[in-house]
Design a protein around this motif. Structure first.
Motif, PDB file in Angstrom:
ATOM      1  N   UNK A   1       0.864  -1.178   0.000  1.00 55.97           N
ATOM      2  CA  UNK A   1       0.000   0.000   0.000  1.00 55.97           C
ATOM      3  C   UNK A   1       0.901   1.228   0.000  1.00 55.97           C
ATOM      4  N   UNK A   2       0.599   2.180  -0.855  1.00 65.18           N
ATOM      5  CA  UNK A   2       1.387   3.402  -0.953  1.00 65.18           C
ATOM      6  C   UNK A   2       0.678   4.551  -0.254  1.00 65.18           C
TER       7      UNK A   2
ATOM      8  N   UNK B   1       1.828   0.592   7.790  1.00 62.84           N
ATOM      9  CA  UNK B   1       0.636   0.098   8.485  1.00 62.84           C
ATOM     10  C   UNK B   1      -0.404  -0.428   7.492  1.00 62.84           C
ATOM     11  N   UNK B   2      -0.570   0.280   6.391  1.00 59.49           N
ATOM     12  CA  UNK B   2      -1.515  -0.171   5.377  1.00 59.49           C
ATOM     13  C   UNK B   2      -1.101  -1.487   4.750  1.00 59.49           C
ATOM     14  N   UNK B   3       0.213  -1.669   4.554  1.00 58.09           N
ATOM     15  CA  UNK B   3       0.713  -2.915   3.974  1.00 58.09           C
ATOM     16  C   UNK B   3       0.547  -4.075   4.947  1.00 58.09           C
ATOM     17  N   UNK B   4       0.792  -3.810   6.235  1.00 60.92           N
ATOM     18  CA  UNK B   4       0.510  -4.834   7.248  1.00 60.92           C
ATOM     19  C   UNK B   4      -0.947  -5.275   7.160  1.00 60.92           C
ATOM     20  N   UNK B   5      -1.850  -4.306   7.129  1.00 61.42           N
ATOM     21  CA  UNK B   5      -3.285  -4.617   7.098  1.00 61.42           C
ATOM     22  C   UNK B   5      -3.656  -5.385   5.835  1.00 61.42           C
ATOM     23  N   UNK B   6      -3.054  -5.003   4.707  1.00 58.83           N
ATOM     24  CA  UNK B   6      -3.341  -5.679   3.438  1.00 58.83           C
ATOM     25  C   UNK B   6      -2.967  -7.150   3.504  1.00 58.83           C
ATOM     26  N   UNK B   7      -1.790  -7.446   4.051  1.00 57.71           N
ATOM     27  CA  UNK B   7      -1.334  -8.835   4.096  1.00 57.71           C
ATOM     28  C   UNK B   7      -2.039  -9.637   5.181  1.00 57.71           C
TER      29      UNK B   7
ATOM     30  N   UNK C   1      -8.060 -14.369   4.451  1.00 57.74           N
ATOM     31  CA  UNK C   1      -8.811 -14.893   3.302  1.00 57.74           C
ATOM     32  C   UNK C   1      -8.248 -16.230   2.855  1.00 57.74           C
ATOM     33  N   UNK C   2      -6.892 -16.355   2.886  1.00 58.24           N
ATOM     34  CA  UNK C   2      -6.270 -17.613   2.488  1.00 58.24           C
ATOM     35  C   UNK C   2      -6.626 -18.743   3.425  1.00 58.24           C
ATOM     36  N   UNK C   3      -6.641 -18.445   4.742  1.00 59.23           N
ATOM     37  CA  UNK C   3      -7.009 -19.467   5.716  1.00 59.23           C
ATOM     38  C   UNK C   3      -8.444 -19.920   5.493  1.00 59.23           C
TER      39      UNK C   3
END
Length: 303
Positions: free
Chosen positions: A92-93, A105-111, A117-119
């Motif tokens: 996230x930029x 923080x946005x990238x943490x939330x994205x992953x 979702x993967x689980x």
């Protein structure tokens, strides 16, 4: 003041390059206080398509462990010493004055969102595998009852469901303890009767990999022991008219599971001396659970 407001954008990192700090554009509004910088060429999503932009992170001179770059790497699940691992990652930029950098923080939330979702997807795929196996068992059971006409379409349905779900789940499973190859599991899922055995083997192996990877190599011993018991119980039930359909179903699928378990156990690392797989596999194919029992007794399977 509007130009100073920050906004976030999802993007995909296309290239990662270490560059001198002089290559950072003049007026870049984010702090890059270092002799070198990590240049990220990223593809940013827009309402009318996408655009390629550059973002910069300070390349730490005193090690990566406590740097902002380390936090960026941690956000995407990569170790601090591997900046090149950002290539191909989703981030996230945040933007300011027309310039960009990674929003940690946005990238943490994205992953974290992607992990959840993967689980959920894996859990659903495993349920579909289990359901397909039950349909396959039921189809075989019906073949010995007055409802035998329903057996063929149900067996075909089970083959389609198991081939698709096993292949998909194997393709999605990327674990340090176990990363299965989708093709053999998909092929096994497409063969009636055998596909139920393959599904049982897959679910057993994955459960151990997820819950207790230390016991992963010993799971086949337990599967083999269960196969021997099921083989004997099925044979006993098949001796009586009332329980013959159930007995035949258990017996046939235990027979199918025997060579699968022998093959996979022979490949495992739990044996001090690897058994010769070909003769034991042939014995399990010909004699089913009886062959599996001899295999357990003659190898170190019961030690």
């Amino acid at each position: 003041m509007a130009s100073r407001e920050s906004s976030t954008n999802r993007a995909l990192v296309r290239r990662v390059t270490r560059v001198p700090a002089e290559d950072v554009p003049d007026g870049y509004p984010f702090d890059v206080d270092a002799d070198h910088a990590l240049e990220l060429v990223v593809e940013r999503r827009r309402a009318d398509g996408s655009e390629t932009v550059r973002a910069f992170e300070a390349w730490p001179s005193g090690g990566h462990a406590s740097s902002r770059l380390a936090r960026v790497l941690d956000a995407v699940g990569e170790p601090a010493g591997s900046p090149g691992a950002l290539d191909g990652e989703r981030v996230v930029l945040e933007s300011r004055d027309g310039a960009y950098r990674v929003d940690v923080d946005g990238t943490y939330a994205l992953h974290e969102e992607a992990t959840r979702a993967g689980v959920n997807t894996h859990a659903l795929a495993e349920l579909v595998v289990a359901a397909g196996a039950l349909v396959g068992l039921f189809a075989f059971f019906l073949a010995w009852t007055p409802l035998e006409r329903a057996a063929v379409p149900l067996a075909a349905l089970a083959a389609v469901v198991l081939a698709a779900s096993l292949g998909y789940d194997a393709w999605q499973t990327r674990d340090r303890a176990w990363t299965p190859h989708p093709l053999p599991w998909t092929a096994g899922g497409a063969v009636p009767v055998l596909n139920v055995a393959v599904a049982v083997a897959y679910l057993a192996r994955k459960a151990v990999a997820v819950d207790d990877s230390a016991d992963a190599d010993r799971v086949w011993r337990d599967v083999l022991a269960g196969t021997v018991v099921a083989f004997a119980v099925g044979l006993a039930l098949a001796a009586f008219d009332l329980t013959f359909p159930l007995g035949a179903t258990v017996f046939a699928h235990a027979w199918a599971l025997a060579p699968v378990a022998v093959f996979l156990d022979g490949r495992s690392a739990r044996h001090e001396h690897a058994p010769k797989r070909a003769p034991w596999l042939a014995g399990a194919v010909v004699f089913g659970g009886a062959g599996a029992l001899v295999y357990l007794l003659r190898t170190d399977g019961l030690q």
